[in-house]
Motif scaffolding. Structure first.
Motif, PDB file in Angstrom:
ATOM      1  N   HIS A   1      33.263  37.735  36.460  1.00 33.23           N
ATOM      2  CA  HIS A   1      32.900  39.062  36.954  1.00 33.23           C
ATOM      3  C   HIS A   1      32.804  40.124  35.874  1.00 33.23           C
ATOM      4  CE1 HIS A   1      33.591  37.506  41.025  1.00 33.23           C
ATOM      5  NE2 HIS A   1      32.810  38.499  41.379  1.00 33.23           N
TER       6      HIS A   1
ATOM      7  N   LEU B   1      33.071  46.015  28.817  1.00 32.93           N
ATOM      8  CA  LEU B   1      34.157  47.003  28.863  1.00 32.93           C
ATOM      9  C   LEU B   1      35.360  46.509  28.057  1.00 32.93           C
ATOM     10  CD1 LEU B   1      33.943  47.818  32.684  1.00 32.93           C
ATOM     11  CD2 LEU B   1      33.345  49.373  30.807  1.00 32.93           C
TER      12      LEU B   1
ATOM     13  N   ILE C   1      40.903  48.529  29.980  1.00 32.23           N
ATOM     14  CA  ILE C   1      39.987  48.748  31.096  1.00 32.23           C
ATOM     15  C   ILE C   1      39.920  47.458  31.916  1.00 32.23           C
ATOM     16  CG2 ILE C   1      37.661  49.460  31.742  1.00 32.23           C
ATOM     17  CD1 ILE C   1      39.234  51.598  30.212  1.00 32.23           C
TER      18      ILE C   1
ATOM     19  N   LYS D   1      42.118  43.819  32.148  1.00 29.66           N
ATOM     20  CA  LYS D   1      43.356  43.220  31.685  1.00 29.66           C
ATOM     21  C   LYS D   1      43.404  41.778  32.184  1.00 29.66           C
ATOM     22  CE  LYS D   1      48.249  44.089  32.488  1.00 29.66           C
ATOM     23  NZ  LYS D   1      49.111  45.206  32.916  1.00 29.66           N
TER      24      LYS D   1
ATOM     25  N   ASN E   1      43.567  45.036  44.372  1.00 27.14           N
ATOM     26  CA  ASN E   1      43.387  44.959  42.913  1.00 27.14           C
ATOM     27  C   ASN E   1      41.905  45.066  42.602  1.00 27.14           C
ATOM     28  OD1 ASN E   1      42.145  42.161  42.551  1.00 27.14           O
ATOM     29  ND2 ASN E   1      43.982  41.701  43.763  1.00 27.14           N
TER      30      ASN E   1
ATOM     31  N   LEU F   1      39.742  43.154  40.954  1.00 28.13           N
ATOM     32  CA  LEU F   1      38.844  42.003  41.124  1.00 28.13           C
ATOM     33  C   LEU F   1      38.441  41.842  42.588  1.00 28.13           C
ATOM     34  CD1 LEU F   1      37.333  39.550  40.101  1.00 28.13           C
ATOM     35  CD2 LEU F   1      39.465  38.251  40.127  1.00 28.13           C
ATOM     36  N   ASP F   2      39.410  41.940  43.493  1.00 23.82           N
ATOM     37  CA  ASP F   2      39.063  41.809  44.907  1.00 23.82           C
ATOM     38  C   ASP F   2      38.151  42.949  45.360  1.00 23.82           C
ATOM     39  OD1 ASP F   2      40.427  39.457  45.055  1.00 23.82           O
ATOM     40  OD2 ASP F   2      42.285  40.349  45.804  1.00 23.82           O
TER      41      ASP F   2
ATOM     42  N   LEU G   1      35.986  44.549  43.382  1.00 25.02           N
ATOM     43  CA  LEU G   1      34.676  44.306  42.778  1.00 25.02           C
ATOM     44  C   LEU G   1      33.911  43.220  43.536  1.00 25.02           C
ATOM     45  CD1 LEU G   1      32.773  45.048  40.471  1.00 25.02           C
ATOM     46  CD2 LEU G   1      33.840  43.257  39.087  1.00 25.02           C
ATOM     47  N   LYS G   2      34.640  42.188  43.978  1.00 23.93           N
ATOM     48  CA  LYS G   2      33.983  41.114  44.731  1.00 23.93           C
ATOM     49  C   LYS G   2      33.356  41.665  46.007  1.00 23.93           C
ATOM     50  CE  LYS G   2      36.793  37.503  45.026  1.00 23.93           C
ATOM     51  NZ  LYS G   2      37.856  36.547  44.707  1.00 23.93           N
TER      52      LYS G   2
ATOM     53  N   GLU H   1      30.235  43.667  45.042  1.00 24.20           N
ATOM     54  CA  GLU H   1      29.102  42.850  44.602  1.00 24.20           C
ATOM     55  C   GLU H   1      28.626  41.850  45.648  1.00 24.20           C
ATOM     56  OE1 GLU H   1      30.520  41.248  40.866  1.00 24.20           O
ATOM     57  OE2 GLU H   1      29.759  42.976  39.761  1.00 24.20           O
TER      58      GLU H   1
ATOM     59  N   VAL I   1      44.988  52.934  37.827  1.00 25.15           N
ATOM     60  CA  VAL I   1      45.745  51.853  37.190  1.00 25.15           C
ATOM     61  C   VAL I   1      45.922  50.739  38.217  1.00 25.15           C
ATOM     62  CG1 VAL I   1      47.898  51.238  36.066  1.00 25.15           C
ATOM     63  CG2 VAL I   1      46.908  53.485  35.684  1.00 25.15           C
TER      64      VAL I   1
ATOM     65  N   ASN J   1      44.443  43.542  36.843  1.00 23.88           N
ATOM     66  CA  ASN J   1      43.193  42.963  36.290  1.00 23.88           C
ATOM     67  C   ASN J   1      42.061  43.962  36.003  1.00 23.88           C
ATOM     68  OD1 ASN J   1      41.767  42.704  38.995  1.00 23.88           O
ATOM     69  ND2 ASN J   1      43.271  41.075  39.315  1.00 23.88           N
ATOM     70  N   ILE J   2      41.249  44.292  36.976  1.00 21.72           N
ATOM     71  CA  ILE J   2      40.149  45.217  36.690  1.00 21.72           C
ATOM     72  C   ILE J   2      40.593  46.625  37.073  1.00 21.72           C
ATOM     73  CG2 ILE J   2      37.762  45.791  37.242  1.00 21.72           C
ATOM     74  CD1 ILE J   2      37.248  42.862  37.740  1.00 21.72           C
ATOM     75  N   SER J   3      40.631  47.530  36.104  1.00 19.57           N
ATOM     76  CA  SER J   3      41.147  48.872  36.374  1.00 19.57           C
ATOM     77  C   SER J   3      40.160  49.681  37.200  1.00 19.57           C
ATOM     78  CB  SER J   3      41.422  49.601  35.064  1.00 19.57           C
ATOM     79  OG  SER J   3      40.188  49.890  34.439  1.00 19.57           O
TER      80      SER J   3
ATOM     81  N   VAL K   1      39.038  52.449  36.305  1.00 18.72           N
ATOM     82  CA  VAL K   1      38.039  52.958  35.355  1.00 18.72           C
ATOM     83  C   VAL K   1      36.870  51.975  35.256  1.00 18.72           C
ATOM     84  CG1 VAL K   1      37.632  53.659  32.975  1.00 18.72           C
ATOM     85  CG2 VAL K   1      39.837  54.152  34.044  1.00 18.72           C
ATOM     86  N   ALA K   2      37.205  50.679  35.206  1.00 18.96           N
ATOM     87  CA  ALA K   2      36.151  49.657  35.144  1.00 18.96           C
ATOM     88  C   ALA K   2      35.326  49.666  36.426  1.00 18.96           C
ATOM     89  CB  ALA K   2      36.763  48.271  34.923  1.00 18.96           C
TER      90      ALA K   2
ATOM     91  N   SER L   1      32.871  52.492  36.235  1.00 20.57           N
ATOM     92  CA  SER L   1      31.760  52.221  35.311  1.00 20.57           C
ATOM     93  C   SER L   1      30.775  51.242  35.913  1.00 20.57           C
ATOM     94  CB  SER L   1      32.250  51.611  33.995  1.00 20.57           C
ATOM     95  OG  SER L   1      33.342  52.289  33.506  1.00 20.57           O
ATOM     96  N   ILE L   2      31.300  50.180  36.510  1.00 20.85           N
ATOM     97  CA  ILE L   2      30.419  49.140  37.047  1.00 20.85           C
ATOM     98  C   ILE L   2      29.604  49.685  38.217  1.00 20.85           C
ATOM     99  CG2 ILE L   2      30.368  46.889  38.189  1.00 20.85           C
ATOM    100  CD1 ILE L   2      32.953  46.214  36.533  1.00 20.85           C
TER     101      ILE L   2
END
Ligand SMILES: Nc1ncnc2c1ncn2[C@@H]1O[C@H](COP(=O)(O)OP(=O)(O)OP(=O)(O)O)[C@@H](O)[C@H]1O
Ligand SMILES: [Mg+2]
Lengths: 353, 123
Positions: A29, A35, A177, A179, B36, B38-39, B41-42, B45, B59, B62-64, B66-67, B70-71
């Motif tokens: 992903h 990033l 960004i 982890k 979190n 990743l879940d 983002l899934k 997407e 905060v 895994n994926i903050s 902030v990420a 951006s995405i």
């Protein structure tokens, strides 16, 4: 140039544990995002493999993948390696040199052991990241701009380093960004058989498929029970030794023996530490038993202290008598019954055989 | 009846996640949640995903956040994102750099957040 087969491919991430599956999913992903990323984990768990996999799955594959170890170089040298210098920037700078940041332009820069970077260099790195990759090489007026994907790796607990004043909090958030955490191998023993499988095949090929003794199911089972302080790298070394020397059981016996010795050494270190600790520490006057707390009184503090001393003395005598309780009670001049009561009350446990 | 707006809320604190989910569900939003990055983002997407607005903690494991911002801003620039944070300045300025539509500091009042959501959805 963009043909991935031309760049040196790292191994795939082998494993079936929840941790590894999650890591693979995470990589799928985020590999395309570019990033800033930090990979956390003990030494030898596969942090570099993760960085390589991120790179291979990203559009940057085929572009440079540059690695620098922040722990291996003294501060000044690390700085000039990272950012480069102009001719004459310092004595000995006879030729201008490009920094790794610039060499990794359009590709990936792996900052290995980022937890060991000095504070002044952390400040400079932060600045570069804030400006989107701009910096000036040592002795140069001109700014260079590099489009570099920064992946950092560390076996430190950076949060703790921040508290200790060794790592900049703002840099931590800037890098973190994405982890990725790799668990130590002992916490994912189900990955051991597939890793053995993978590397046995790999090494057999390297050793020209000579008639090698492969680890038997019984040996593999024992390998799953070992703690692997050196993680996958240690597993690789052990496997190589097994394939070359045969005699897997002997190698395993030695492994488990050394594990036992380190354990008792650690234990000994702990107890000698507590012998040197001050009473304040022993009674935890500054922590749980602080006079500021509700439960504090001279009486409770005294009871705590007496318990500690008793535990120390009784353990010592039991050790000396090989846990012969009747002998120990005579030396301590207390009744056998009292000793049994104290052993259970003070939670004194016999050493493991 | 009008189709409800779809929200995605990402926060690793179960308390906050439940509170926000309950609140917005009562206000007739359709709410999805993730604990979190990743879940989250899934879900963003996923093929059939059509979130009208995303609320994310900064905060996160895994994926903050902030990420996430951006995405989302790259792939779905039209989708508004509200960042909620309780962690001082650093991630907050990162969220702004990533073009969060709004950064809301914890603690905040739920109606305050709802007003913000309404404004961003031009209700
Ligand atoms: N999941 C895995 N699948 C296949 N190979 C692995 C895996 N994890 C680690 N390895 C291998 O183990 C060795 C050590 O891994 P790596 O160098 O990535 O560890 P590291 O975390 O970077 O260690 P260090 O902290 O010492 O730098 C490498 O040869 C790597 O290829
Ligand atoms: Mg490494």
């Amino acid at each position: 140039m963009n043909d991935p087969s031309k760049t040196k491919l790292g191994p795939p991430i082998v494993g079936v544990s929840k941790n590894i599956e999650r890591v693979r999913e995470l990589i799928e992903h985020v590999a395309g995002t570019g990033l800033n990323t930090v990979v956390f984990g003990e030494s030898g768990v596969g942090k570099e493999v993760v960085a390589q996999n991120l790179y291979q799955k990203s559009p940057r594959v085929g572009k440079p993948f540059i690695k620098i170890n922040c722990a291996a170089l003294p501060e000044g040298l690390l700085e000039s390696e990272l950012f480069g210098y102009e001719r004459g920037a310092f004595t000995g700078a006879e030729q201008k040199k490009k920094g790794k940041f610039q060499l990794a332009h359009s590709g990936v820069l792996l900052l290995d052991e980022i937890g060991d970077m000095s504070l002044p260099l952390q400040a400079k790195l932060l600045h570069v990241l804030q400006s989107g990759g701009e910096f000036s090489p040592l002795g140069s007026e001109k700014e260079v701009k590099a489009d570099t994907w920064v992946i950092a790796a560390t076996n430190h607990d950076l949060k703790r380093d921040i508290e200790a004043g060794k790592f900049r909090e703002d840099l931590y958030y800037r890098l973190n960004i994405i982890k990725i955490y790799l668990a130590p191998l002992r916490e994912r023993p189900e990955d051991i058989p597939p890793l053995i499988n993978f590397y046995v095949k790999e090494y057999s090929q390297m050793l020209n498929n000579r008639n090698l003794e492969k680890p038997s199911p019984n040996v593999i089972e024992r390998m799953c029970k070992y703690s692997w302080p050196g993680n996958v790298r240690e597993l690789q070394n052990v496997l190589k030794r097994m394939l070359v020397l045969g005699d897997c059981s002997q190698i395993l016996d030695e492994l488990f023996n050394s594990e036992k010795i380190t354990a008792t050494q650690d234990g000994a270190a702990d107890s000698s530490m507590s012998q040197h600790a001050s009473l304040t520490e022993i009674i935890d006057l500054e922590g749980a038993n602080s006079p500021d707390s509700q439960s504090f009184s001279l009486k409770t503090a005294k009871k705590k202290a007496v318990e500690m001393v008793e535990r120390e003395i009784i353990s010592h005598v039991l050790e000396k008598t090989d846990w012969n309780r009747s002998k120990a009670s005579k030396i301590l001049k207390i009744s056998y019954k009292t000793l049994l009561y104290k052993i259970s009350d003070l939670n004194i446990v016999p050493p493991e055989k | 009846m009008k189709k409800p707006f779809k929200l995605l809320i990402i926060d690793d604190s179960e308390e906050i996640l439940t509170a926000l989910t309950n609140y917005f569900s009562q206000k007739k939003y359709e709410v999805a949640s993730a604990a979190n990055g990743l879940d989250g983002l899934k879900q963003i997407e996923a093929k059939d995903a059509t979130f009208d607005l995303i609320i994310t903690d900064l905060v996160l494991p895994n994926i903050s956040g902030v990420a996430i911002i951006s995405i989302v801003k790259k792939k779905f620039p039209e989708t508004p994102v509200i960042a909620i944070t309780g962690w001082g300045e650093h991630p907050e300025s990162l969220a702004k750099e990533a073009h969060a539509d709004f950064v809301l500091e914890k603690p905040f009042k739920l109606p305050e957040l709802e007003q913000l959501v309404k404004k961003l959805l031009k209700q």
